[in-house]
Design a protein around this motif. Structure first.
Motif, PDB file in Angstrom:
ATOM      1  N   GLU B 121       8.207 -15.238  -5.747  1.00  0.00           N
ATOM      2  CA  GLU B 121       7.101 -14.345  -5.391  1.00  0.00           C
ATOM      3  C   GLU B 121       7.393 -13.631  -4.073  1.00  0.00           C
ATOM      4  O   GLU B 121       7.148 -12.436  -3.921  1.00  0.00           O
ATOM      5  CB  GLU B 121       5.790 -15.139  -5.267  1.00  0.00           C
ATOM      6  CG  GLU B 121       5.172 -15.552  -6.605  1.00  0.00           C
ATOM      7  CD  GLU B 121       5.610 -16.941  -7.054  1.00  0.00           C
ATOM      8  OE1 GLU B 121       6.701 -17.406  -6.640  1.00  0.00           O
ATOM      9  OE2 GLU B 121       4.857 -17.562  -7.836  1.00  0.00           O
ATOM     10  N   GLU B 140      -1.492 -14.607  -6.686  1.00  0.00           N
ATOM     11  CA  GLU B 140      -2.325 -14.942  -7.840  1.00  0.00           C
ATOM     12  C   GLU B 140      -2.953 -13.701  -8.472  1.00  0.00           C
ATOM     13  O   GLU B 140      -3.817 -13.811  -9.338  1.00  0.00           O
ATOM     14  CB  GLU B 140      -3.406 -15.962  -7.448  1.00  0.00           C
ATOM     15  CG  GLU B 140      -3.515 -17.196  -8.329  1.00  0.00           C
ATOM     16  CD  GLU B 140      -2.176 -17.893  -8.601  1.00  0.00           C
ATOM     17  OE1 GLU B 140      -1.226 -17.789  -7.816  1.00  0.00           O
ATOM     18  OE2 GLU B 140      -2.101 -18.553  -9.651  1.00  0.00           O
ATOM     19  N   LEU B 145       1.662 -12.378 -10.755  1.00  0.00           N
ATOM     20  CA  LEU B 145       1.917 -13.359 -11.819  1.00  0.00           C
ATOM     21  C   LEU B 145       2.771 -12.741 -12.913  1.00  0.00           C
ATOM     22  O   LEU B 145       3.710 -13.361 -13.419  1.00  0.00           O
ATOM     23  CB  LEU B 145       0.589 -13.852 -12.406  1.00  0.00           C
ATOM     24  CG  LEU B 145      -0.240 -14.776 -11.511  1.00  0.00           C
ATOM     25  CD1 LEU B 145      -1.643 -14.964 -12.093  1.00  0.00           C
ATOM     26  CD2 LEU B 145       0.456 -16.126 -11.360  1.00  0.00           C
ATOM     27  N   THR B 148       6.424 -12.074 -11.672  1.00  0.00           N
ATOM     28  CA  THR B 148       7.088 -13.366 -11.447  1.00  0.00           C
ATOM     29  C   THR B 148       7.461 -14.020 -12.777  1.00  0.00           C
ATOM     30  O   THR B 148       8.590 -14.491 -12.963  1.00  0.00           O
ATOM     31  CB  THR B 148       6.179 -14.312 -10.634  1.00  0.00           C
ATOM     32  OG1 THR B 148       5.829 -13.674  -9.413  1.00  0.00           O
ATOM     33  CG2 THR B 148       6.881 -15.627 -10.329  1.00  0.00           C
ATOM     34  N   ALA B 149       6.505 -14.015 -13.705  1.00  0.00           N
ATOM     35  CA  ALA B 149       6.770 -14.609 -15.020  1.00  0.00           C
ATOM     36  C   ALA B 149       7.877 -13.840 -15.722  1.00  0.00           C
ATOM     37  O   ALA B 149       8.753 -14.432 -16.366  1.00  0.00           O
ATOM     38  CB  ALA B 149       5.497 -14.622 -15.860  1.00  0.00           C
ATOM     39  N   PHE B 215       6.712 -22.940 -14.687  1.00  0.00           N
ATOM     40  CA  PHE B 215       5.792 -22.062 -13.952  1.00  0.00           C
ATOM     41  C   PHE B 215       6.350 -20.654 -13.816  1.00  0.00           C
ATOM     42  O   PHE B 215       7.574 -20.488 -13.787  1.00  0.00           O
ATOM     43  CB  PHE B 215       5.509 -22.645 -12.555  1.00  0.00           C
ATOM     44  CG  PHE B 215       4.512 -23.757 -12.590  1.00  0.00           C
ATOM     45  CD1 PHE B 215       3.151 -23.485 -12.490  1.00  0.00           C
ATOM     46  CD2 PHE B 215       4.921 -25.067 -12.759  1.00  0.00           C
ATOM     47  CE1 PHE B 215       2.211 -24.514 -12.541  1.00  0.00           C
ATOM     48  CE2 PHE B 215       3.992 -26.107 -12.823  1.00  0.00           C
ATOM     49  CZ  PHE B 215       2.642 -25.827 -12.703  1.00  0.00           C
ATOM     50  N   PRO B 216       5.482 -19.633 -13.686  1.00  0.00           N
ATOM     51  CA  PRO B 216       4.038 -19.700 -13.846  1.00  0.00           C
ATOM     52  C   PRO B 216       3.688 -20.179 -15.254  1.00  0.00           C
ATOM     53  O   PRO B 216       4.379 -19.860 -16.204  1.00  0.00           O
ATOM     54  CB  PRO B 216       3.563 -18.261 -13.641  1.00  0.00           C
ATOM     55  CG  PRO B 216       4.669 -17.587 -12.895  1.00  0.00           C
ATOM     56  CD  PRO B 216       5.916 -18.262 -13.344  1.00  0.00           C
ATOM     57  N   GLY B 226      -1.029 -19.084 -14.110  1.00  0.00           N
ATOM     58  CA  GLY B 226      -1.204 -19.502 -12.719  1.00  0.00           C
ATOM     59  C   GLY B 226       0.122 -19.917 -12.106  1.00  0.00           C
ATOM     60  O   GLY B 226       1.055 -20.324 -12.817  1.00  0.00           O
ATOM     61  N   SER B 227       0.188 -19.792 -10.776  1.00  0.00           N
ATOM     62  CA  SER B 227       1.421 -20.103 -10.054  1.00  0.00           C
ATOM     63  C   SER B 227       1.529 -21.589  -9.757  1.00  0.00           C
ATOM     64  O   SER B 227       0.546 -22.334  -9.848  1.00  0.00           O
ATOM     65  CB  SER B 227       1.458 -19.333  -8.733  1.00  0.00           C
ATOM     66  OG  SER B 227       0.479 -19.850  -7.852  1.00  0.00           O
ATOM     67  N   THR B 269       9.504 -20.808 -18.518  1.00  0.00           N
ATOM     68  CA  THR B 269       8.506 -19.763 -18.230  1.00  0.00           C
ATOM     69  C   THR B 269       8.438 -18.724 -19.341  1.00  0.00           C
ATOM     70  O   THR B 269       9.481 -18.195 -19.724  1.00  0.00           O
ATOM     71  CB  THR B 269       8.874 -19.061 -16.906  1.00  0.00           C
ATOM     72  OG1 THR B 269       9.101 -20.048 -15.914  1.00  0.00           O
ATOM     73  CG2 THR B 269       7.790 -18.100 -16.481  1.00  0.00           C
ATOM     74  N   PRO B 270       7.256 -18.423 -19.849  1.00  0.00           N
ATOM     75  CA  PRO B 270       5.972 -19.002 -19.441  1.00  0.00           C
ATOM     76  C   PRO B 270       5.577 -20.163 -20.351  1.00  0.00           C
ATOM     77  O   PRO B 270       5.432 -20.005 -21.538  1.00  0.00           O
ATOM     78  CB  PRO B 270       5.004 -17.829 -19.642  1.00  0.00           C
ATOM     79  CG  PRO B 270       5.604 -17.054 -20.789  1.00  0.00           C
ATOM     80  CD  PRO B 270       7.089 -17.314 -20.790  1.00  0.00           C
TER      81      PRO B 270
END
Lengths: 165, 274
Positions: B121, B140, B145, B148-149, B215-216, B226-227, B269-270
């Motif tokens: 992140e 968040e 999210l 990042t994912a 994660f996420p 969610g992280s 992920t995810p």
């Protein structure tokens, strides 16, 4: 009974707490103090009740279920059939009163780490020595002195192991 | 994508078959009698192996996995120019599948310029601020999210492989100390649940090993992606301990420690969890 070695400092720290008073509360020092001090005897028991009013087993049964209070069911199985999904992280408590007396149960509730320093079990009547307590819970024990006595009274009714699942 | 999805679907069916024929299925030493394939490496068990069959099926099927909505958002962000430089991620990095394969397996990394760790992140927001001249995404947020994912998903199936040698070492030590320190009114450390008692029940919940390779994650309880730091905060509050901020040094150090614990497990992920 002989105490195990590491309990000596516990007794001393209980004495210190009595001496310092304000740190953990001394009996009668502050009206409404959330924590009643206790004394560990011989490293295995807290024989003296925390309150003058005897514990009420029916109320204690409520506290062990209540997720905001004892929440004992989160880790221990007990003869409480109306509640589903008893936890299994700690030992089951069927017949626990056949194994321990009131004083031994009291120590396990107020300071289980006095017996096993690696225990996962919370100390239900303690506010000192905790790290980063969530805002709103600082200085408050999980259970009041009376609630501890109620829970002990309930646990002392768990004598019959024959109905264990 | 479709072929991939079909392949994953087929794997899911195989897994379901293994459950149904458990009595005769491949033996497993975790008491489940399920052959967990890549989700179990030595003694390390992904949270996948603690999830219920329905939850696992949801993760296995890209069309059922709600997190794929965030992946699409992440793919859009990757291609869309933003900030004063007028550049998109793709303008520098090119095709995500090529540029990002394996990258997420190495994060958090030690960042020399800042003299501390940097997770995915933070790397994304560093790019936005320093390279694109764009405002950082809020923690968040759907955007952070999503991207990042998307970034981590490009390493899906590759084993987690963070390094704790050299300059990262002291931060790993701090993460380890966090993991082992009792905290909160309940006076518990991470290790009590996720090392000492992994696999046992807390009421209706099974304690997992706390592996972080998914994660996420789309958590059914959250009804959103969610992280890891959100999960840390939830765990801390569960034991009535004051949480740290998203992206705080404490949590990034803890992220390195927990990610190191997951070394060898595949990036999922995810993932989908209860």
């Amino acid at each position: 009974m002989m105490s195990i070695g590491r309990t000596t400092p516990r007794i001393i720290s209980a004495g210190l707490a009595l001496g310092l008073g304000l740190l953990s509360g001394t009996p009668g020092a502050l009206a409404g103090d959330p924590v009643t001090p206790f004394t560990i005897v011989d490293g295995y028991t807290v024989p003296d009740s925390l309150t003058e009013t005897p514990g009420d087993p029916e109320r204690g049964r409520k506290w062990v279920i209540n997720r905001k209070l004892g929440n004992c069911l989160s880790c221990h199985e007990m003869p409480i059939p109306e509640e589903q999904f008893h936890g299994q992280t700690g030992p089951a408590l069927y017949g626990v009163a056949d194994v321990y007396d009131e004083g031994e149960l009291r120590l396990r509730l107020v300071d289980p780490k006095a017996l096993n320093p690696y225990s996962m079990m919370p100390s239900f009547h303690k506010v000192d020595g905790l790290h980063r307590v969530l805002s709103g819970f600082e200085g408050k024990p999980i259970l009041s002195a009376q609630q501890v006595e109620d829970v002990i009274a309930y646990l002392m009714t768990l004598r019959d192991t024959s109905k264990r699942r | 994508m479709t072929t991939k999805a079909l392949a994953r679907g087929a794997l899911g069916l195989l897994a379901a078959g293994a459950v149904l024929t458990a009595g005769a299925a491949i033996g497993s030493d975790d008491g489940t009698r399920i052959h967990w394939g890549p989700y179990k490496v030595g003694d390390k068990r992904s949270g996948y192996t603690y999830a219920g069959a329905q939850t696992r099926a949801m993760q296995d099927d890209d069309f059922q996995n709600p997190a794929f909505l965030w992946l699409e958002r992440g793919a859009d962000i990757w291609e869309t120019a933003a900030g004063e430089a007028g550049k998109a991620c793709a303008d520098c990095h090119g095709e995500a599948e090529e540029a990002l394969a394996g990258v997420a397996t190495r994060y958090p990394i030690h960042d020399e310029a800042r003299g501390k760790l940097m997770n995915i992140e933070q790397r994304i927001n560093w790019c936005r601020e320093e390279q694109m001249g764009a405002a950082p995404f809020k923690w968040e947020s759907e955007d952070l999210l999503g991207i990042t994912a998307f970034v981590k998903n490009q390493s899906k199936g590759m084993p987690v492989a963070v390094s704790i040698d050299g300059p990262a070492r002291p931060f790993w030590e701090q993460g380890k100390a966090f993991y082992e320190q009792r905290r909160g009114q309940l006076d518990m450390a991470c290790t009590h649940c996720h090392v000492d008692h992994a696999g046992t029940m807390i009421r209706a919940e099974t304690l997992s090993q706390g592996q972080v390779n998914g994660f996420p994650t789309y958590r059914l309880k959250w009804q959103t992606l969610g992280s890891l730091h959100r999960r840390f905060r939830g765990c801390n509050k569960n034991i009535r301990a004051e949480p740290y901020a998203y992206g705080s040094d404490e949590y990034v150090n803890l992220e390195l420690y927990t990610t190191w614990r997951s070394n060898g497990l595949p990036i999922e992920t995810p993932s989908v969890r209860k």
